[in-house]
Every structure is written in structure tokens, then in C-alpha cells.
Design a protein around this motif. Structure first.
Motif, PDB file in Angstrom:
ATOM      1  N   ILE A  43       0.839  -1.209   0.000  1.00 20.78           N
ATOM      2  CA  ILE A  43       0.000   0.000   0.000  1.00 20.78           C
ATOM      3  C   ILE A  43       0.871   1.255   0.000  1.00 20.78           C
ATOM      4  O   ILE A  43       0.658   2.178  -0.795  1.00 20.78           O
ATOM      5  CB  ILE A  43      -0.963  -0.006   1.208  1.00 20.78           C
ATOM      6  CG1 ILE A  43      -2.019  -1.102   1.036  1.00 20.78           C
ATOM      7  CG2 ILE A  43      -1.628   1.363   1.377  1.00 20.78           C
ATOM      8  CD1 ILE A  43      -2.857  -1.359   2.288  1.00 20.78           C
ATOM      9  N   GLY A  44       1.855   1.303   0.896  1.00 19.57           N
ATOM     10  CA  GLY A  44       2.727   2.474   0.978  1.00 19.57           C
ATOM     11  C   GLY A  44       3.483   2.722  -0.312  1.00 19.57           C
ATOM     12  O   GLY A  44       3.607   3.869  -0.770  1.00 19.57           O
ATOM     13  N   THR A  45       3.971   1.655  -0.916  1.00 15.81           N
ATOM     14  CA  THR A  45       4.707   1.782  -2.174  1.00 15.81           C
ATOM     15  C   THR A  45       3.769   2.213  -3.301  1.00 15.81           C
ATOM     16  O   THR A  45       4.112   3.083  -4.111  1.00 15.81           O
ATOM     17  CB  THR A  45       5.402   0.451  -2.522  1.00 15.81           C
ATOM     18  OG1 THR A  45       6.299   0.113  -1.458  1.00 15.81           O
ATOM     19  CG2 THR A  45       6.188   0.561  -3.806  1.00 15.81           C
ATOM     20  N   ALA A  46       2.588   1.618  -3.357  1.00 17.54           N
ATOM     21  CA  ALA A  46       1.622   1.956  -4.409  1.00 17.54           C
ATOM     22  C   ALA A  46       1.207   3.424  -4.344  1.00 17.54           C
ATOM     23  O   ALA A  46       0.991   4.056  -5.380  1.00 17.54           O
ATOM     24  CB  ALA A  46       0.394   1.059  -4.298  1.00 17.54           C
ATOM     25  N   PHE A  47       1.116   3.971  -3.141  1.00 12.94           N
ATOM     26  CA  PHE A  47       0.738   5.375  -2.989  1.00 12.94           C
ATOM     27  C   PHE A  47       1.928   6.320  -3.012  1.00 12.94           C
ATOM     28  O   PHE A  47       1.766   7.530  -2.863  1.00 12.94           O
ATOM     29  CB  PHE A  47      -0.064   5.580  -1.700  1.00 12.94           C
ATOM     30  CG  PHE A  47      -1.483   5.089  -1.779  1.00 12.94           C
ATOM     31  CD1 PHE A  47      -2.375   5.640  -2.694  1.00 12.94           C
ATOM     32  CD2 PHE A  47      -1.923   4.081  -0.953  1.00 12.94           C
ATOM     33  CE1 PHE A  47      -3.687   5.190  -2.777  1.00 12.94           C
ATOM     34  CE2 PHE A  47      -3.237   3.613  -1.019  1.00 12.94           C
ATOM     35  CZ  PHE A  47      -4.119   4.175  -1.936  1.00 12.94           C
ATOM     36  N   GLY A  48       3.124   5.763  -3.170  1.00 14.70           N
ATOM     37  CA  GLY A  48       4.314   6.596  -3.251  1.00 14.70           C
ATOM     38  C   GLY A  48       4.717   7.223  -1.926  1.00 14.70           C
ATOM     39  O   GLY A  48       5.377   8.257  -1.898  1.00 14.70           O
ATOM     40  N   TRP A  49       4.313   6.597  -0.821  1.00 13.32           N
ATOM     41  CA  TRP A  49       4.658   7.129   0.499  1.00 13.32           C
ATOM     42  C   TRP A  49       6.139   6.923   0.772  1.00 13.32           C
ATOM     43  O   TRP A  49       6.779   6.029   0.224  1.00 13.32           O
ATOM     44  CB  TRP A  49       3.860   6.414   1.584  1.00 13.32           C
ATOM     45  CG  TRP A  49       2.375   6.682   1.541  1.00 13.32           C
ATOM     46  CD1 TRP A  49       1.709   7.578   0.737  1.00 13.32           C
ATOM     47  CD2 TRP A  49       1.385   6.042   2.324  1.00 13.32           C
ATOM     48  NE1 TRP A  49       0.373   7.519   0.985  1.00 13.32           N
ATOM     49  CE2 TRP A  49       0.139   6.585   1.965  1.00 13.32           C
ATOM     50  CE3 TRP A  49       1.430   5.061   3.298  1.00 13.32           C
ATOM     51  CZ2 TRP A  49      -1.054   6.190   2.545  1.00 13.32           C
ATOM     52  CZ3 TRP A  49       0.237   4.658   3.883  1.00 13.32           C
ATOM     53  CH2 TRP A  49      -0.986   5.222   3.507  1.00 13.32           C
TER      54      TRP A  49
END
Length: 159
Positions: A43-49
Motif C-alpha cells: 500500500i505504501g509503495t503503491a501510494f508513493g509514500w
């Protein structure tokens, strides 16, 4: 039907815990932690966090899924959600905390692991190695807790 630890008094009496019993409890914990870790990182990677919010999300989800797996088993015994939640907190908190500390510590210290993407082999290798190390470190913790009638020994009163 409400069952409590008093139904199986022997479950709280300090007893010797086998390494197999400790390993099974740790594997249970590892399953929930791994689900949460991977989902949080995806999730974090997909949202570019960045690394910090992604790591925080992964830790929160690791606790959530660790507790959820335990809750599922305890609720099958017919207890209330409140009782099941208290048992899950007592059974899993230290185990998950140790596992998360070791797992995230290894990844944080692994050169370049925090900068990888999901498609990078280093992402998956560092995650797998960190979870194995966390399992090895957490198993003696669970053995110690079960041997004192704590941790997953509490859960066994509901099986």
C-alpha cells in the motif's frame, strides 16, 4: 456461551513449554505479521509514500492481522468479542512487538533495503530474511511466556 480461563485451570499454571509449542505460537504470530508487513509495504509503495509512513502502516497492519488471527480462533470457542479481544492482547502483544522490532530493525539496517521497490529482488530477500531472523529471536520469548502460563498458553484455554 461464555467460557473463561477458569474452565481450564491448568492452562494458566506455569508449565514447561516445548520448543515445538513455542515455534507453533511464533509461526502463528509470524503469519499475521507477514500479512500486515507485506500489505503495508504494498500500500505504501503503491501510494508513493516515504519510508516512515509505509513502515508505520506495515507495523499497524502486522498487529491488526496478528490479533485478528488469534481472535478468529478464540471467537470459535463461543466467547464474547470483548473477552476474545482481551485474550488476544494478552497472548500476542509481546510476541508481535518483538517480531516487529527485529523485522523492521533488520530491514532498516540492511543497506539499500529501505530504498527498494516491490519489483526488486532485494525487497523480497530482505523481507524474507528479516522475518526469519524475527522468528528465531521471538521463539525463545514465546517459550518463556508459555512456560509461565502467559502468551499463547492463555489462548489454549479456549481451544
Amino acid at each position: 456461551m461464555e467460557h473463561g480461563p477458569h474452565t481450564h485451570a491448568h492452562a494458566h499454571a506455569p508449565t514447561g513449554a516445548s520448543w515445538q509449542m513455542a515455534a507453533q505460537a511464533t509461526l502463528h504470530c509470524l503469519t499475521g505479521c507477514a500479512i500486515g508487513e507485506v500489505l503495508g509495504m504494498v500500500i505504501g509503495t503503491a501510494f508513493g509514500w516515504g519510508n516512515l509512513p509505509t513502515t508505520v502502516l506495515a507495523i499497524v497492519l502486522a498487529f491488526f492481522f496478528g490479533y485478528a488471527l488469534t481472535l478468529r480462533g478464540i471467537l470459535k470457542a463461543g466467547v464474547t468479542f470483548r473477552t476474545a479481544f482481551r485474550v488476544a492482547l494478552a497472548a500476542d502483544t509481546l510476541s508481535i512487538a518483538v517480531m516487529e522490532l527485529i523485522d523492521n530493525g533488520v530491514i532498516a539496517l540492511w543497506p539499500a533495503a529501505m530504498d527498494t521497490e516491490l519489483a526488486d529482488a532485494l525487497f523480497w530477500v530482505s523481507l524474507a530474511v528479516s522475518l526469519v531472523i524475527a522468528f528465531v529471536v521471538t521463539t525463545p520469548v514465546n517459550k518463556w511466556m508459555i512456560g509461565r502460563g502467559k502468551g499463547h498458553a492463555v489462548v489454549h484455554a479456549y481451544h
